[in-house]
Scaffold this motif. Structure first.
Motif, PDB file in Angstrom:
ATOM      1  N   THR A 293       8.496  10.048   5.754  1.00 24.32           N
ATOM      2  CA  THR A 293       7.957  11.327   4.178  1.00 24.32           C
ATOM      3  C   THR A 293       7.372  12.293   5.154  1.00 24.32           C
ATOM      4  OG1 THR A 293       5.578   9.764   4.443  1.00 24.32           O
ATOM      5  CG2 THR A 293       8.295   8.620   3.463  1.00 24.32           C
ATOM      6  N   ASN A 294       6.840  12.953   3.756  1.00 24.10           N
ATOM      7  CA  ASN A 294       5.868  13.918   3.915  1.00 24.10           C
ATOM      8  C   ASN A 294       4.549  13.048   4.099  1.00 24.10           C
ATOM      9  OD1 ASN A 294       4.911  13.639   1.279  1.00 24.10           O
ATOM     10  ND2 ASN A 294       6.004  15.548   0.504  1.00 24.10           N
ATOM     11  N   GLN A 295       3.965  14.796   4.539  1.00 25.77           N
ATOM     12  CA  GLN A 295       2.538  14.072   4.367  1.00 25.77           C
ATOM     13  C   GLN A 295       1.706  14.178   3.128  1.00 25.77           C
ATOM     14  OE1 GLN A 295       3.708  16.952   4.907  1.00 25.77           O
ATOM     15  NE2 GLN A 295       3.133  18.723   3.888  1.00 25.77           N
ATOM     16  N   SER A 296       2.195  14.061   2.197  1.00 30.93           N
ATOM     17  CA  SER A 296       1.311  13.903   0.413  1.00 30.93           C
ATOM     18  C   SER A 296       1.882  12.188   0.155  1.00 30.93           C
ATOM     19  CB  SER A 296       2.010  14.347  -0.234  1.00 30.93           C
ATOM     20  OG  SER A 296       1.421  15.591   0.452  1.00 30.93           O
ATOM     21  N   LEU A 297       2.364  11.021   1.460  1.00 31.12           N
ATOM     22  CA  LEU A 297       3.031   9.941   0.525  1.00 31.12           C
ATOM     23  C   LEU A 297       2.794   8.911   1.849  1.00 31.12           C
ATOM     24  CD1 LEU A 297       6.678  10.466  -0.562  1.00 31.12           C
ATOM     25  CD2 LEU A 297       5.216   9.739  -1.789  1.00 31.12           C
ATOM     26  N   CYS A 298       1.642   8.202   1.333  1.00 30.27           N
ATOM     27  CA  CYS A 298       1.341   6.657   2.201  1.00 30.27           C
ATOM     28  C   CYS A 298       1.782   6.129   1.951  1.00 30.27           C
ATOM     29  CB  CYS A 298      -0.051   6.142   1.894  1.00 30.27           C
ATOM     30  SG  CYS A 298      -0.517   4.745   2.552  1.00 30.27           S
ATOM     31  N   SER A 299       3.031   5.330   3.589  1.00 30.07           N
ATOM     32  CA  SER A 299       3.400   4.042   3.403  1.00 30.07           C
ATOM     33  C   SER A 299       3.079   2.860   3.558  1.00 30.07           C
ATOM     34  CB  SER A 299       5.169   4.581   4.328  1.00 30.07           C
ATOM     35  OG  SER A 299       5.721   5.824   4.764  1.00 30.07           O
ATOM     36  N   MET A 300       3.379   1.906   3.164  1.00 33.04           N
ATOM     37  CA  MET A 300       2.974   0.067   3.520  1.00 33.04           C
ATOM     38  C   MET A 300       3.824  -0.432   3.894  1.00 33.04           C
ATOM     39  SD  MET A 300       0.488   0.622  -0.396  1.00 33.04           S
ATOM     40  CE  MET A 300      -0.553   1.146  -0.396  1.00 33.04           C
ATOM     41  N   VAL A 301       3.496  -0.682   5.215  1.00 32.70           N
ATOM     42  CA  VAL A 301       4.293  -1.007   5.478  1.00 32.70           C
ATOM     43  C   VAL A 301       3.479  -3.231   5.895  1.00 32.70           C
ATOM     44  CG1 VAL A 301       5.804  -1.740   7.688  1.00 32.70           C
ATOM     45  CG2 VAL A 301       5.355   0.111   7.285  1.00 32.70           C
ATOM     46  N   CYS A 302       4.544  -4.522   4.605  1.00 34.27           N
ATOM     47  CA  CYS A 302       3.561  -5.228   4.272  1.00 34.27           C
ATOM     48  C   CYS A 302       3.932  -6.019   5.644  1.00 34.27           C
ATOM     49  CB  CYS A 302       4.668  -5.801   3.821  1.00 34.27           C
ATOM     50  SG  CYS A 302       4.348  -5.096   1.980  1.00 34.27           S
ATOM     51  N   GLY A 303       2.904  -7.456   6.256  1.00 30.10           N
ATOM     52  CA  GLY A 303       2.930  -8.304   6.623  1.00 30.10           C
ATOM     53  C   GLY A 303       3.488  -9.016   6.249  1.00 30.10           C
ATOM     54  N   ASP A 304       3.218 -10.278   6.682  1.00 31.44           N
ATOM     55  CA  ASP A 304       3.948 -11.250   6.874  1.00 31.44           C
ATOM     56  C   ASP A 304       3.315 -12.341   5.500  1.00 31.44           C
ATOM     57  OD1 ASP A 304       5.689 -11.409   9.370  1.00 31.44           O
ATOM     58  OD2 ASP A 304       4.512 -12.342   9.677  1.00 31.44           O
ATOM     59  N   LEU A 305       2.271 -11.857   5.574  1.00 37.52           N
ATOM     60  CA  LEU A 305       1.662 -12.601   4.029  1.00 37.52           C
ATOM     61  C   LEU A 305       1.909 -12.162   2.445  1.00 37.52           C
ATOM     62  CD1 LEU A 305      -2.039 -13.556   5.737  1.00 37.52           C
ATOM     63  CD2 LEU A 305       0.070 -14.407   5.145  1.00 37.52           C
ATOM     64  N   ILE A 306       2.106 -10.642   2.556  1.00 36.93           N
ATOM     65  CA  ILE A 306       3.019  -9.968   1.641  1.00 36.93           C
ATOM     66  C   ILE A 306       4.150  -9.389   1.416  1.00 36.93           C
ATOM     67  CG2 ILE A 306       1.961  -8.203   2.349  1.00 36.93           C
ATOM     68  CD1 ILE A 306       0.982  -7.968  -0.735  1.00 36.93           C
ATOM     69  N   LEU A 307       4.960 -10.236  -0.257  1.00 40.02           N
ATOM     70  CA  LEU A 307       6.019  -9.341   0.066  1.00 40.02           C
ATOM     71  C   LEU A 307       5.796  -8.068  -0.718  1.00 40.02           C
ATOM     72  CD1 LEU A 307       7.445 -12.625  -2.477  1.00 40.02           C
ATOM     73  CD2 LEU A 307       7.660 -12.033   0.122  1.00 40.02           C
ATOM     74  N   PRO A 308       6.520  -7.379  -0.426  1.00 34.77           N
ATOM     75  CA  PRO A 308       6.665  -6.225  -0.195  1.00 34.77           C
ATOM     76  C   PRO A 308       6.582  -5.511  -1.902  1.00 34.77           C
ATOM     77  CG  PRO A 308       8.211  -6.614   1.377  1.00 34.77           C
ATOM     78  CD  PRO A 308       8.237  -7.368   0.415  1.00 34.77           C
ATOM     79  N   GLU A 309       7.753  -6.120  -2.741  1.00 34.14           N
ATOM     80  CA  GLU A 309       8.188  -6.190  -4.193  1.00 34.14           C
ATOM     81  C   GLU A 309       7.071  -6.321  -5.311  1.00 34.14           C
ATOM     82  OE1 GLU A 309      12.174  -5.271  -6.185  1.00 34.14           O
ATOM     83  OE2 GLU A 309      12.453  -7.322  -4.730  1.00 34.14           O
ATOM     84  N   TYR A 310       5.793  -7.282  -4.400  1.00 29.30           N
ATOM     85  CA  TYR A 310       5.174  -7.686  -4.988  1.00 29.30           C
ATOM     86  C   TYR A 310       3.649  -7.083  -4.892  1.00 29.30           C
ATOM     87  CZ  TYR A 310       0.616 -10.252  -6.009  1.00 29.30           C
ATOM     88  OH  TYR A 310      -0.677 -10.519  -6.706  1.00 29.30           O
ATOM     89  N   LEU A 311       3.501  -6.406  -3.822  1.00 27.43           N
ATOM     90  CA  LEU A 311       2.773  -5.628  -3.581  1.00 27.43           C
ATOM     91  C   LEU A 311       3.530  -3.820  -5.199  1.00 27.43           C
ATOM     92  CD1 LEU A 311       0.472  -4.012  -2.652  1.00 27.43           C
ATOM     93  CD2 LEU A 311       2.427  -3.406  -0.279  1.00 27.43           C
ATOM     94  N   TYR A 312       4.634  -3.663  -4.341  1.00 29.80           N
ATOM     95  CA  TYR A 312       4.933  -2.765  -5.210  1.00 29.80           C
ATOM     96  C   TYR A 312       4.844  -2.972  -7.184  1.00 29.80           C
ATOM     97  CZ  TYR A 312       8.792  -0.278  -7.708  1.00 29.80           C
ATOM     98  OH  TYR A 312       9.703   0.444  -9.824  1.00 29.80           O
ATOM     99  N   PHE A 313       5.147  -4.190  -7.850  1.00 30.59           N
ATOM    100  CA  PHE A 313       5.048  -4.133  -8.751  1.00 30.59           C
ATOM    101  C   PHE A 313       3.394  -4.123  -8.730  1.00 30.59           C
ATOM    102  CE2 PHE A 313       9.202  -6.500  -9.066  1.00 30.59           C
ATOM    103  CZ  PHE A 313       9.688  -5.199  -9.880  1.00 30.59           C
ATOM    104  N   TYR A 314       2.573  -4.675  -8.563  1.00 31.17           N
ATOM    105  CA  TYR A 314       1.049  -4.890  -8.815  1.00 31.17           C
ATOM    106  C   TYR A 314       0.701  -3.263  -7.902  1.00 31.17           C
ATOM    107  CZ  TYR A 314      -4.179  -5.448  -8.271  1.00 31.17           C
ATOM    108  OH  TYR A 314      -5.015  -5.331  -8.194  1.00 31.17           O
ATOM    109  N   LEU A 315       1.085  -2.394  -7.667  1.00 34.50           N
ATOM    110  CA  LEU A 315       0.455  -1.025  -7.698  1.00 34.50           C
ATOM    111  C   LEU A 315       1.228  -0.268  -8.907  1.00 34.50           C
ATOM    112  CD1 LEU A 315      -0.067  -0.171  -3.727  1.00 34.50           C
ATOM    113  CD2 LEU A 315      -1.999  -1.064  -5.220  1.00 34.50           C
TER     114      LEU A 315
END
Length: 640
Positions: free
Chosen positions: A533-555
């Motif tokens: 990505t470019n510098q205007s994006l933050c990438s959140m790489v999820c660990g074992d305790l959180i599902l990426p789609e759960y974080l996506y829907f919440y945010l």
């Protein structure tokens, strides 16, 4: 074959002769020596009580001294002699001994015996610790409250007496093993101390509620009895009296103080209320705030002790014990207590203090978890206490094996096993999160605790070799509106990637726009391909305790809130990793997250289907309208 086996084979191949203690040396009974005789310097002395509490197998320095004048009245201990206790309160401690290996003569006193001999002193001292000796000692010990072994009886003890070279080799092995065992025990004890601190942290974290939990006064949720009043008459035996001294951090210590009341006065002493198993006790003074749970009903309760019992369907006693032990309640207690040197609290004041009272289901879960932690920290059958106990037993096995000579003259030895400790900080953090999820259904965490946050970069746009014919997907902030990123508008080359600080992130990474024109800032998307990505994006790489789609829907549902916390004004404001890492989100267990994701994914699909279906439906209606319009406006031409 070990060196010891070789020595046994050489010097005593047919076995070892057993001799009575009186055959290999002389026992001399000590006299005098009281603690009031101690001086800061002078002649070294060993008091019999110090053999229980301070000295080990041998000593070359004393911790106490007496004057030369006093020393002349006492029995001398020469280098190589053993000092043996002749009395004790229990059979385990009687006849404990220490080999004196110092350079100078010292003295000892009453309740001690001196054994003079020509054997290896440490070998004999080790023998006095062995199971062989213990079996003989039990038969010669007399007394009930005070156990005594006389020199005349001790002289009859049978001792295996191998040649001195064999004795020396045994001592060498046992010294080494003693040192290793001491080191390991110290390490395990330190680890146990750390575990107890960790347990206290977990307990306090579990009992600090982030959610809205009702607070209630102790008087409203407990039945209670304050035993303040006249001191009961004591006796030498009868019903055990639990005093403030017996109440420790969560349990009753029956050994720290032993007081009794006559059985025939029990009903009168306890007329305010009889204790039941499960009742919770708390001390009001000296010390203030110690807590225990009654584990047997045949006890009486003394002054400075308040008995609490949770009201049915409101408060569990197991939960009550832990909440009273918590830092939350202890802080409240100390704030309400009075006194400068010795803190104390009145029963009426104590009962006005409030505690959080969650549902009974949550109380049960908290108690279950903390009971398990408590067992791991304190139960001698499991965890580190069991490991320490096992090391002691292993040492005793080695010692007794070395001191047991079979008819064939062989010793029993096994290889030493070593234990290794590993660093589990991350595991412990995850364990705490799972624990809180189990108890409360969810836990509030910071994004930085469960995700790795990464920002990207833009390769130099003036260098064509960084962009032309590139094959690495590169995402710009304007593309987050796609929501699910299956492809990117731009690509960079390998050389462009290597010459910039952007980072490849895996599929199922949540990206959020840190900055951007208009409504872009705060929008989120989820990747379905590996990209950078470019510098205007933050990438959140999820660990074992959180599902990426759960974080996506919440945010995705927190768009306005995320924009509100941005730095700067509404036009030029921006998010940052510093703002996002501590951003708090509710985190249910993975199973619940997955259920939420499945439901929201269906809604998302339904919305997408409607959005894509309506234009087609409208277009069809237009054609239908046009057809009917044209049909309606198409008349058969009139002739003539």
């Amino acid at each position: 074959m070990s060196k010891l086996d070789e020595l046994i084979k050489e010097f005593c191949p047919d076995g070892v002769e057993y001799k009575r203690l009186g055959e290999i040396g002389t026992l001399i009974r000590g006299n005098g020596l009281q603690k009031k005789d101690f001086t800061k310097s002078g002649v070294g002395c060993i008091h019999y009580g110090q053999i229980y509490t301070h000295y080990g197998v041998y000593a070359n320095q004393t911790i106490s001294f007496v004057s030369e004048q006093t020393a002349k009245k006492l029995k001398k201990v020469e280098p190589g002699d053993l000092v043996i206790t002749s009395t004790s309160e229990n059979v385990e401690d009687v006849c404990k001994c220490v080999a004196w290996l110092g350079k100078e003569s010292i003295v000892t006193g009453g309740h001690a015996m001196i054994f003079k001999h020509h054997e290896n002193p440490k070998y004999l001292s080790y023998f006095f610790q062995s199971s062989q000796f213990f079996k003989q000692k039990v038969k010669m010990a007399i007394g009930v409250k005070v156990i005594d072994v006389s020199p005349q009886k001790l002289e009859k003890t049978l001792v295996p007496v191998p040649p001195l070279k064999v004795q020396s080799e045994i001592v060498k092995i046992l010294d080494n093993f003693t040192e290793l065992t001491a080191e390991l025990t110290a390490e395990l004890t330190a680890e146990l101390t750390a575990r107890k601190k960790q347990y206290e942290y977990y307990r306090n974290r579990l009992l600090t509620f982030d959610m809205n939990i009702s607070e209630m006064k102790l008087s409203d949720v407990c039945d209670y009895v304050d035993y303040r009043g006249k001191t009961p008459v004591k006796s030498d035996s009868g019903v055990f009296l639990v005093t403030a001294k017996n109440i420790k951090k969560g349990y009753i210590d029956y050994d720290s103080s032993k007081e009794y009341i006559p059985a025939d006065t029990y009903d009168d002493v306890m007329h305010r209320g009889f204790p039941q198993v499960g009742d919770v006790l708390i001390t009001t003074e000296a010390p203030c705030g110690n807590v225990a749970q009654v584990d047997r009903a045949d006890v009486a309760l003394a002054q400075r002790v308040i008995k609490l019992r949770g009201k049915t369907n409101i408060l569990r006693n197991r939960y009550l014990k832990f909440i009273l032990l918590s830092q939350l309640f202890q802080d409240r207690l100390m704030k309400a207590a009075t006194g400068s040197t010795v803190k104390g609290i009145k029963g009426s004041t104590l009962l006005r203090l409030s505690i959080p009272v969650p549902s009974l289901d949550v109380q049960d879960k908290i108690a279950d978890v903390l009971d398990n932690f408590d067992k791991v920290c304190n139960d001698l059958h499991i965890g580190l206490p069991a490991e320490i106990e096992a090391r002691k037993k292993q040492y005793e096995f080695y010692r007794d094996s070395l001191l047991t000579f079979l008819e064939k003259g062989e010793s029993i030895l096994t290889d030493r096993q070593t234990d290794r400790q590993t660093d589990r900080q991350t595991e412990l953090k995850y364990a705490l999160i799972k624990l809180l999820q189990y108890v409360f259904g969810y836990v509030t965490v910071e994004i930085g605790e469960v995700c790795q946050l990464i920002t990207g970069a833009t390769p130099d746009t003036k260098k064509n070799e960084y962009w032309e014919d590139g094959n690495i997907p590169w995402l710009s902030s304007g593309e987050v509106s796609k929501k699910r990123i299956k492809s990117t508008d731009s690509f960079i080359t390998e050389i462009g990637y290597k010459n910039s600080s952007t980072t490849l992130v895996p599929p199922q990474t949540v990206v959020i726009a840190l900055a951007g024109q208009g409504k872009t800032r705060g929008k989120v998307a989820i990747t379905e391909i590996e990209l950078c990505t470019n510098q205007s994006l933050c990438s959140m790489v999820c660990g074992d305790l959180i599902l990426p789609e759960y974080l996506y829907f919440y945010l995705d549902g927190k768009y306005e809130q995320l924009r509100a916390i941005s730095n700067g004004d509404g036009t030029r404001g921006g998010l940052s990793l510093r703002l996002l890492r501590p951003y708090k989100i509710p985190l249910p267990p993975l199973e619940s997250q997955n259920h939420i994701v499945l439901v929201l994914r269906r809604f998302e699909q339904l919305i997408n289907d409607i959005s894509s279906g309506l234009p087609a439906e409208i277009e069809a209606r237009k054609k239908q309208y046009e057809y009917y319009r044209d049909k309606l406006l198409s008349f058969k031409e009139k002739k003539g």
